[in-house]
Design a protein around this motif. Structure first.
Motif, PDB file in Angstrom:
ATOM      1  N   LEU A 112      -7.443   3.747  -3.882  1.00 42.81           N
ATOM      2  CA  LEU A 112      -8.269   4.070  -2.725  1.00 42.81           C
ATOM      3  C   LEU A 112      -8.727   5.526  -2.737  1.00 42.81           C
ATOM      4  CD1 LEU A 112      -6.126   2.263  -0.005  1.00 42.81           C
ATOM      5  CD2 LEU A 112      -8.193   1.390  -1.102  1.00 42.81           C
ATOM      6  N   SER A 113      -7.849   6.411  -3.206  1.00 46.01           N
ATOM      7  CA  SER A 113      -8.180   7.836  -3.263  1.00 46.01           C
ATOM      8  C   SER A 113      -7.198   8.518  -4.212  1.00 46.01           C
ATOM      9  CB  SER A 113      -8.108   8.477  -1.872  1.00 46.01           C
ATOM     10  OG  SER A 113      -6.782   8.396  -1.343  1.00 46.01           O
ATOM     11  N   GLY A 114      -7.504   9.777  -4.555  1.00 48.76           N
ATOM     12  CA  GLY A 114      -6.624  10.533  -5.421  1.00 48.76           C
ATOM     13  C   GLY A 114      -6.806  10.175  -6.884  1.00 48.76           C
ATOM     14  N   GLU A 133       0.854  -1.186   0.000  1.00 52.15           N
ATOM     15  CA  GLU A 133       0.000   0.000   0.000  1.00 52.15           C
ATOM     16  C   GLU A 133       0.889   1.234   0.000  1.00 52.15           C
ATOM     17  OE1 GLU A 133      -3.333   0.333   2.857  1.00 52.15           O
ATOM     18  OE2 GLU A 133      -2.384   2.220   3.481  1.00 52.15           O
ATOM     19  N   SER A 134       0.451   2.277  -0.708  1.00 56.73           N
ATOM     20  CA  SER A 134       1.246   3.493  -0.757  1.00 56.73           C
ATOM     21  C   SER A 134       0.363   4.722  -0.918  1.00 56.73           C
ATOM     22  CB  SER A 134       2.236   3.423  -1.931  1.00 56.73           C
ATOM     23  OG  SER A 134       3.018   4.605  -1.998  1.00 56.73           O
ATOM     24  N   GLN A 135       0.672   5.733  -0.135  1.00 53.77           N
ATOM     25  CA  GLN A 135       0.179   7.084  -0.401  1.00 53.77           C
ATOM     26  C   GLN A 135       1.313   7.777  -1.140  1.00 53.77           C
ATOM     27  OE1 GLN A 135      -2.735   9.275   0.119  1.00 53.77           O
ATOM     28  NE2 GLN A 135      -1.343  10.216  -1.350  1.00 53.77           N
ATOM     29  N   THR A 136       1.095   8.074  -2.401  1.00 51.52           N
ATOM     30  CA  THR A 136       2.186   8.568  -3.229  1.00 51.52           C
ATOM     31  C   THR A 136       2.384  10.075  -3.069  1.00 51.52           C
ATOM     32  OG1 THR A 136       0.736   8.941  -5.128  1.00 51.52           O
ATOM     33  CG2 THR A 136       1.751   6.769  -4.932  1.00 51.52           C
ATOM     34  N   ASN A 137       3.558  10.516  -3.441  1.00 55.33           N
ATOM     35  CA  ASN A 137       3.845  11.947  -3.523  1.00 55.33           C
ATOM     36  C   ASN A 137       3.209  12.548  -4.770  1.00 55.33           C
ATOM     37  OD1 ASN A 137       5.506  12.608  -1.255  1.00 55.33           O
ATOM     38  ND2 ASN A 137       7.180  11.422  -2.190  1.00 55.33           N
ATOM     39  N   LYS A 166      -3.547   7.233  -3.692  1.00 56.67           N
ATOM     40  CA  LYS A 166      -3.267   6.258  -2.646  1.00 56.67           C
ATOM     41  C   LYS A 166      -3.820   4.949  -3.174  1.00 56.67           C
ATOM     42  CE  LYS A 166      -4.035   4.969   2.194  1.00 56.67           C
ATOM     43  NZ  LYS A 166      -4.669   5.346   3.488  1.00 56.67           N
ATOM     44  N   TYR A 167      -2.986   3.923  -3.224  1.00 61.53           N
ATOM     45  CA  TYR A 167      -3.459   2.668  -3.800  1.00 61.53           C
ATOM     46  C   TYR A 167      -2.855   1.477  -3.065  1.00 61.53           C
ATOM     47  CZ  TYR A 167       0.794   3.671  -6.596  1.00 61.53           C
ATOM     48  OH  TYR A 167       2.052   4.023  -7.008  1.00 61.53           O
ATOM     49  N   PRO A 174       2.522  -8.811 -17.697  1.00 61.59           N
ATOM     50  CA  PRO A 174       3.965  -9.109 -17.770  1.00 61.59           C
ATOM     51  C   PRO A 174       4.517  -8.855 -19.165  1.00 61.59           C
ATOM     52  CG  PRO A 174       2.654 -11.132 -17.577  1.00 61.59           C
ATOM     53  CD  PRO A 174       1.728  -9.998 -17.324  1.00 61.59           C
ATOM     54  N   GLY A 175       5.699  -8.266 -19.204  1.00 58.55           N
ATOM     55  CA  GLY A 175       6.383  -8.034 -20.463  1.00 58.55           C
ATOM     56  C   GLY A 175       5.865  -6.867 -21.275  1.00 58.55           C
ATOM     57  N   THR A 176       4.908  -6.103 -20.747  1.00 53.11           N
ATOM     58  CA  THR A 176       4.310  -4.982 -21.470  1.00 53.11           C
ATOM     59  C   THR A 176       4.823  -3.664 -20.901  1.00 53.11           C
ATOM     60  OG1 THR A 176       2.303  -6.296 -21.834  1.00 53.11           O
ATOM     61  CG2 THR A 176       2.152  -3.927 -22.223  1.00 53.11           C
ATOM     62  N   LEU A 177       5.324  -2.798 -21.774  1.00 52.79           N
ATOM     63  CA  LEU A 177       5.864  -1.513 -21.329  1.00 52.79           C
ATOM     64  C   LEU A 177       4.753  -0.648 -20.736  1.00 52.79           C
ATOM     65  CD1 LEU A 177       8.560   0.131 -21.389  1.00 52.79           C
ATOM     66  CD2 LEU A 177       7.653   1.225 -23.461  1.00 52.79           C
ATOM     67  N   PHE A 178       5.009  -0.075 -19.557  1.00 54.60           N
ATOM     68  CA  PHE A 178       4.005   0.752 -18.892  1.00 54.60           C
ATOM     69  C   PHE A 178       4.687   1.877 -18.125  1.00 54.60           C
ATOM     70  CE2 PHE A 178       5.399  -2.051 -15.535  1.00 54.60           C
ATOM     71  CZ  PHE A 178       5.343  -1.269 -14.386  1.00 54.60           C
ATOM     72  N   HIS A 179       3.908   2.875 -17.789  1.00 55.61           N
ATOM     73  CA  HIS A 179       4.326   3.830 -16.775  1.00 55.61           C
ATOM     74  C   HIS A 179       3.086   4.501 -16.202  1.00 55.61           C
ATOM     75  CE1 HIS A 179       3.990   7.370 -19.553  1.00 55.61           C
ATOM     76  NE2 HIS A 179       3.867   8.032 -18.419  1.00 55.61           N
ATOM     77  N   TYR A 180       3.213   5.021 -14.989  1.00 60.02           N
ATOM     78  CA  TYR A 180       2.116   5.761 -14.376  1.00 60.02           C
ATOM     79  C   TYR A 180       2.668   6.863 -13.492  1.00 60.02           C
ATOM     80  CZ  TYR A 180       2.751   2.235 -10.595  1.00 60.02           C
ATOM     81  OH  TYR A 180       3.253   1.394  -9.635  1.00 60.02           O
ATOM     82  N   VAL A 181       1.840   7.886 -13.299  1.00 61.64           N
ATOM     83  CA  VAL A 181       2.255   9.053 -12.544  1.00 61.64           C
ATOM     84  C   VAL A 181       1.075   9.588 -11.745  1.00 61.64           C
ATOM     85  CG1 VAL A 181       1.834  10.550 -14.537  1.00 61.64           C
ATOM     86  CG2 VAL A 181       3.320  11.348 -12.680  1.00 61.64           C
ATOM     87  N   SER A 182       1.327   9.970 -10.501  1.00 59.94           N
ATOM     88  CA  SER A 182       0.274  10.508  -9.645  1.00 59.94           C
ATOM     89  C   SER A 182      -0.052  11.950 -10.019  1.00 59.94           C
ATOM     90  CB  SER A 182       0.712  10.463  -8.173  1.00 59.94           C
ATOM     91  OG  SER A 182       0.811   9.143  -7.712  1.00 59.94           O
ATOM     92  N   ASP A 183      -1.287  12.294  -9.756  1.00 56.07           N
ATOM     93  CA  ASP A 183      -1.733  13.664 -10.002  1.00 56.07           C
ATOM     94  C   ASP A 183      -0.923  14.651  -9.151  1.00 56.07           C
ATOM     95  OD1 ASP A 183      -4.106  15.333 -11.202  1.00 56.07           O
ATOM     96  OD2 ASP A 183      -3.945  15.956  -9.103  1.00 56.07           O
TER      97      ASP A 183
END
Length: 289
Positions: free
Chosen positions: A51-53, A28-32, A91-92, A76-85
């Motif tokens: 969960l939120s955000g 679990e993480s609340q991201t910056n 928070k996920y 698996p094996g698929t290029l990805f990226h994600y970024v928080s608002d």
């Protein structure tokens, strides 16, 4: 107000094992603000539940803005990226898993490579299931991996049930009778030894008994009750050959007949001889070989 970043993860202490399903770790993480992962690839499935955000998720040619109640799956094996608002970071909770059955499980839960996300609204079950997997690993008991696997299956079930798109598609006119017949055959073939009723089966499958029986007979050429009786007799016939130590009464009970005389009557109806006569004929055949 800036949210304080947190990060917690717990791993399967049993390590990697090849098999149908291997739940690897959960966290679990609340991201910056503007927290970024990738672009990168991983060699396992990675399921996130928000969960939120809010945040942006990109995998292949797919780009999604996702928020509370959304779940997204990294293949698996698929290029990805994600970024928080920037102003309302994610928070996920997440779960990583692999195994020969993983692809079929995620598909059954409603995920596809071209649609790697689902929305569950305000349902709290997916997030709680992710947390339960984390807690199982953190407890480090001897049954942690087994418990995590159980919670993982319930997680996928909760995602499918809560999803706005989880309602099954209506059968196409040309395949409705075949699909219904398949469901009936599957139900009876797995539960023939139990004291089941056609009424109970119809209720379980969500059909009126008369309608179910009519459609099944059109497809199979016999009623569900007749199919069940023949199924029980055939399994009894197999046991008469393969289990000589069992009495006719024991075999009748083993295949779902409460009355051995009724089993004998139905056996004679289908094979023109009694169970005892059939067993004797099999024995004599073996002796002459």
């Amino acid at each position: 107000m800036t949210k304080q970043a947190t990060y917690r993860v717990a791993s399967n202490s049993s390590g990697f094992r090849k098999g149908e399903l291997n739940v690897l770790f959960a966290g679990e993480s609340q991201t910056n603000s503007l927290h970024r992962i990738g672009p990168k690839v991983v060699d396992y499935y990675l399921l996130h539940h928000v969960l939120s955000g809010r945040g942006l998720f990109r995998m292949g040619d797919i780009e999604l803005n996702l928020g509370e109640g959304d779940s997204f799956l990294i293949y698996p094996g698929t290029l990805f990226h994600y970024v928080s608002d920037e102003n309302n970071p994610w928070k996920y909770r997440w779960v990583a898993f692999s195994g020969s059955a993983a692809a079929a499980l995620v598909k059954e839960a409603g995920f596809e490579p071209e649609r790697p996300y689902t929305h569950t609204g305000g349902d709290s079950a997916p997030g709680e299931r992710c947390r339960a997997i984390f807690e199982a690993f953190r407890g480090r008991s001897g049954s942690a991996a087994l418990a995590a696997s159980g919670h993982f299956h319930l997680l996928l079930a909760s995602l499918r049930e809560a999803s706005e798109d989880s309602a099954p598609e209506a059968p196409r006119p040309g395949t409705h009778s075949e699909e219904l017949a398949r469901q009936v055959i599957g139900y009876l073939s797995t539960q023939y030894a139990e004291p089941i009723t056609i009424e109970g089966m119809a209720e379980t499958l969500g059909y009126n008994r008369a309608y179910l029986s009519r459609i099944f007979k059109q497809h199979a050429g016999m009623s569900p009750a007749t199919f069940l009786t023949k199924l029980r007799v055939d399994h009894g016939r197999r046991l008469l050959r393969e289990r000589p130590e069992l009495t006719v009464e024991q075999i009748a009970s083993s295949v779902g007949f409460q009355d051995a005389l009724y089993f004998s009557k139905q056996f004679r109806r289908w094979y023109a001889q009694s169970p005892t006569e059939y067993r004797t004929a099999v024995d004599d055949s073996l002796k002459t070989k």
